[in-house]
Design a protein around this motif. Sequence first.
Motif, mmCIF file in Angstrom:
data_model
loop_
_atom_site.group_PDB
_atom_site.id
_atom_site.type_symbol
_atom_site.label_atom_id
_atom_site.label_comp_id
_atom_site.label_asym_id
_atom_site.label_seq_id
_atom_site.Cartn_x
_atom_site.Cartn_y
_atom_site.Cartn_z
ATOM 1 N N TRP A 1 0.802 -1.228 0.000
ATOM 2 C CA TRP A 1 0.000 0.000 0.000
ATOM 3 C C TRP A 1 0.831 1.272 0.000
ATOM 4 C CZ3 TRP A 1 -4.646 -0.969 -1.416
ATOM 5 C CH2 TRP A 1 -5.273 -2.159 -1.049
ATOM 6 N N ARG A 2 0.348 2.269 -0.772
ATOM 7 C CA ARG A 2 0.905 3.623 -0.792
ATOM 8 C C ARG A 2 -0.258 4.601 -0.658
ATOM 9 N NH1 ARG A 2 2.456 1.159 -5.294
ATOM 10 N NH2 ARG A 2 1.416 2.658 -6.618
ATOM 11 N N THR A 3 -0.012 5.717 -0.007
ATOM 12 C CA THR A 3 -1.047 6.728 0.170
ATOM 13 C C THR A 3 -1.479 7.280 -1.179
ATOM 14 O OG1 THR A 3 -0.127 7.315 2.313
ATOM 15 C CG2 THR A 3 -1.589 8.927 1.286
ATOM 16 N N LEU A 4 -2.768 7.404 -1.357
ATOM 17 C CA LEU A 4 -3.335 7.935 -2.591
ATOM 18 C C LEU A 4 -3.588 9.428 -2.399
ATOM 19 C CD1 LEU A 4 -4.400 7.014 -5.379
ATOM 20 C CD2 LEU A 4 -6.634 6.778 -4.321
ATOM 21 N N THR A 5 -2.960 10.239 -3.230
ATOM 22 C CA THR A 5 -3.113 11.685 -3.113
ATOM 23 C C THR A 5 -3.517 12.272 -4.456
ATOM 24 O OG1 THR A 5 -1.009 11.468 -1.930
ATOM 25 C CG2 THR A 5 -2.027 13.577 -1.902
ATOM 26 N N PRO A 6 -4.558 13.038 -4.537
ATOM 27 C CA PRO A 6 -5.541 13.272 -3.479
ATOM 28 C C PRO A 6 -6.482 12.082 -3.397
ATOM 29 C CG PRO A 6 -6.222 14.449 -5.436
ATOM 30 C CD PRO A 6 -4.906 13.785 -5.756
ATOM 31 N N PRO A 7 -7.111 11.900 -2.237
ATOM 32 C CA PRO A 7 -8.060 10.779 -2.118
ATOM 33 C C PRO A 7 -9.279 11.018 -3.002
ATOM 34 C CG PRO A 7 -8.062 12.112 -0.125
ATOM 35 C CD PRO A 7 -6.983 12.658 -1.016
ATOM 36 N N GLU A 8 -9.811 9.948 -3.560
ATOM 37 C CA GLU A 8 -10.984 10.020 -4.448
ATOM 38 C C GLU A 8 -12.206 9.522 -3.678
ATOM 39 O OE1 GLU A 8 -13.454 10.611 -7.498
ATOM 40 O OE2 GLU A 8 -11.321 11.015 -7.743
ATOM 41 N N VAL A 9 -13.309 10.264 -3.749
ATOM 42 C CA VAL A 9 -14.544 9.859 -3.081
ATOM 43 C C VAL A 9 -15.514 9.340 -4.139
ATOM 44 C CG1 VAL A 9 -16.508 10.615 -1.691
ATOM 45 C CG2 VAL A 9 -14.224 11.521 -1.223
ATOM 46 N N ILE A 10 -15.998 8.113 -3.899
ATOM 47 C CA ILE A 10 -16.980 7.512 -4.801
ATOM 48 C C ILE A 10 -18.151 6.999 -3.976
ATOM 49 C CG2 ILE A 10 -15.182 6.828 -6.436
ATOM 50 C CD1 ILE A 10 -15.625 3.940 -5.580
ATOM 51 N N GLU A 11 -19.242 6.718 -4.670
ATOM 52 C CA GLU A 11 -20.408 6.143 -4.010
ATOM 53 C C GLU A 11 -20.915 4.990 -4.859
ATOM 54 O OE1 GLU A 11 -24.919 7.277 -2.489
ATOM 55 O OE2 GLU A 11 -23.651 8.833 -3.352
ATOM 56 N N PHE A 12 -21.048 3.823 -4.235
ATOM 57 C CA PHE A 12 -21.672 2.681 -4.883
ATOM 58 C C PHE A 12 -23.154 2.737 -4.550
ATOM 59 C CE2 PHE A 12 -17.293 1.237 -4.316
ATOM 60 C CZ PHE A 12 -16.998 0.794 -5.591
ATOM 61 N N VAL A 13 -24.010 2.703 -5.581
ATOM 62 C CA VAL A 13 -25.450 2.797 -5.409
ATOM 63 C C VAL A 13 -26.061 1.423 -5.689
ATOM 64 C CG1 VAL A 13 -27.527 4.057 -6.134
ATOM 65 C CG2 VAL A 13 -25.315 5.198 -6.170
ATOM 66 N N ALA A 14 -27.119 1.073 -4.959
ATOM 67 C CA ALA A 14 -27.728 -0.255 -5.071
ATOM 68 C C ALA A 14 -28.239 -0.576 -6.473
ATOM 69 C CB ALA A 14 -28.860 -0.404 -4.055
ATOM 70 N N ASP A 15 -28.508 0.445 -7.306
ATOM 71 C CA ASP A 15 -28.981 0.175 -8.669
ATOM 72 C C ASP A 15 -27.841 -0.154 -9.634
ATOM 73 O OD1 ASP A 15 -27.786 2.621 -9.232
ATOM 74 O OD2 ASP A 15 -29.623 3.603 -9.883
ATOM 75 N N GLY A 16 -26.600 -0.191 -9.135
ATOM 76 C CA GLY A 16 -25.457 -0.553 -9.968
ATOM 77 C C GLY A 16 -24.626 0.614 -10.451
ATOM 78 N N THR A 17 -25.072 1.832 -10.233
ATOM 79 C CA THR A 17 -24.287 2.980 -10.682
ATOM 80 C C THR A 17 -23.189 3.312 -9.672
ATOM 81 O OG1 THR A 17 -25.838 4.553 -9.691
ATOM 82 C CG2 THR A 17 -26.171 4.015 -12.008
ATOM 83 N N VAL A 18 -22.154 3.931 -10.191
ATOM 84 C CA VAL A 18 -21.052 4.404 -9.361
ATOM 85 C C VAL A 18 -20.959 5.903 -9.592
ATOM 86 C CG1 VAL A 18 -18.599 4.213 -8.831
ATOM 87 C CG2 VAL A 18 -19.832 2.220 -9.711
ATOM 88 N N LYS A 19 -21.024 6.668 -8.498
ATOM 89 C CA LYS A 19 -20.942 8.122 -8.585
ATOM 90 C C LYS A 19 -19.587 8.572 -8.064
ATOM 91 C CE LYS A 19 -25.881 8.723 -7.927
ATOM 92 N NZ LYS A 19 -26.926 9.334 -7.091
ATOM 93 N N TYR A 20 -18.990 9.516 -8.767
ATOM 94 C CA TYR A 20 -17.686 10.041 -8.411
ATOM 95 C C TYR A 20 -17.812 11.490 -7.975
ATOM 96 C CZ TYR A 20 -15.890 5.876 -10.700
ATOM 97 O OH TYR A 20 -15.623 4.572 -11.043
ATOM 98 N N GLU A 21 -17.151 11.844 -6.877
ATOM 99 C CA GLU A 21 -17.183 13.230 -6.416
ATOM 100 C C GLU A 21 -16.483 14.141 -7.417
ATOM 101 O OE1 GLU A 21 -15.041 14.948 -2.741
ATOM 102 O OE2 GLU A 21 -17.052 14.378 -2.057
ATOM 103 N N ASN A 22 -15.345 13.680 -7.954
ATOM 104 C CA ASN A 22 -14.608 14.438 -8.959
ATOM 105 C C ASN A 22 -15.062 13.950 -10.334
ATOM 106 O OD1 ASN A 22 -12.834 15.688 -10.642
ATOM 107 N ND2 ASN A 22 -10.983 14.846 -9.729
ATOM 108 N N GLN A 23 -15.890 14.737 -10.992
ATOM 109 C CA GLN A 23 -16.449 14.367 -12.292
ATOM 110 C C GLN A 23 -15.538 14.740 -13.460
ATOM 111 O OE1 GLN A 23 -19.659 12.954 -13.038
ATOM 112 N NE2 GLN A 23 -19.568 12.396 -10.883
ATOM 113 N N ALA A 24 -14.405 15.387 -13.188
ATOM 114 C CA ALA A 24 -13.569 15.943 -14.249
ATOM 115 C C ALA A 24 -13.013 14.896 -15.205
ATOM 116 C CB ALA A 24 -12.428 16.753 -13.641
#
Length: 138
Positions: A46-69
Amino acid sequence: MKTALSVLFTAMIFLACDQSDTYVSPSDKLYKRWKAVEIGKNGKDWRTLTPPEVIEFVADGTVKYENQANLCCSPTELIRQKSILKVVKTGSNGPYCAGMSCVAISELHILLLSDTDLVIDYSHEGASMYSLRYEATP
């Protein structure tokens, strides 16, 4: 005759209930927001991930990303089969996506899942590409 019909009707109901169905309770530990904090290989080194990425797994199968860029090649739609998440669709928005040739991730393997920690191994055609360690985030 009524007994035979009710037995037949009951049998049809039981046959229609497929136990291998992928229904997942909304209380499933996976379906929430996660912050990727470390990157590794095969769930180690393991190595620290910079910057950290925030995601959300949704029960309908979609994955949402905080950084949409830059969602190029990132899984955006999944089908869950117990501890394996099959990639159905990947992102294609962002300024670099048009010219990018990426090796698409085909599966995500859940190596660890608890209320506060998640480790996923991202693989392409069965070969591990990298692993990410996530922490639950509000």
